[in-house]
Write an enzyme that holds these catalytic residues in place. Sequence first.
Site, PDB file in Angstrom:
ATOM      1  CB  ILE A  28     -25.453 -79.797 -23.300  1.00  0.00           C
ATOM      2  CG1 ILE A  28     -26.892 -80.251 -23.520  1.00  0.00           C
ATOM      3  CG2 ILE A  28     -25.035 -78.717 -24.280  1.00  0.00           C
ATOM      4  CD1 ILE A  28     -27.929 -79.159 -23.295  1.00  0.00           C
ATOM      5  CB  SER A  29     -23.138 -82.339 -18.981  1.00  0.00           C
ATOM      6  OG  SER A  29     -21.959 -82.621 -19.681  1.00  0.00           O
ATOM      7  CB  THR A  30     -26.914 -80.097 -16.900  1.00  0.00           C
ATOM      8  OG1 THR A  30     -26.412 -78.810 -17.270  1.00  0.00           O
ATOM      9  CG2 THR A  30     -25.869 -80.837 -16.089  1.00  0.00           C
TER      10      THR A  30
ATOM     11  CD  GLN B 146     -23.793 -77.919 -19.746  1.00  0.00           C
ATOM     12  OE1 GLN B 146     -24.022 -78.943 -20.373  1.00  0.00           O
ATOM     13  NE2 GLN B 146     -22.652 -77.700 -19.125  1.00  0.00           N
TER      14      GLN B 146
END
Length: 182
Positions: free
Chosen positions: A8-10, A13
């Site tokens: 996941i990017s952040t 999430q």
Amino acid sequence: MIYGYARISTDGQSLDSQIAHLKSAECQVIYSETASGAKTERRELRKCLAKLKPGDVLIVTRLDRLARSTRDLLNVLAEVAEKGATFRSISDAWADTTTPHGRLMLTILGGLAEFERELIRTRTGEGRTRAKARGIKFGRKPKLSPDQQAYVSRLKAEGESVRHIARIMGVSKATISRVAAP
């Protein structure tokens, strides 16, 4: 061995959905991390790729979880292939090197990416040639102006030490050493 990779990017999430899909795809070991896809250094992906052995399978839920660009994807897939392992994306059925059809699709993509790299290299080279013809200089700007270089050259000819000249000019000894004495 079947490995899964989830990203996941952040922090806002959740990895839960990806991990559930990977478990349902019978992944025995799942590597997961929170890291931007734009980062080249993804620690858990590196660990996962290091573990791959001939006959292993790497599974992701979607291609964008594995790579940030076509070139990055092809680099990762080349590394997987070098280890003798295969790759599969759950959502992208065509991205499956465990099947002849998937290998064909990725080979075509690889050929297109190589063609694109060659076009970029050619255009860049032509652009550099045109810029040089217009008198544009490439590289770092010199630390010393031509007048300063002449002054340094004169001081060197008079026997001043490189260390002393560097100190009074406010540059490194290496910069002074590169200036030729007359």
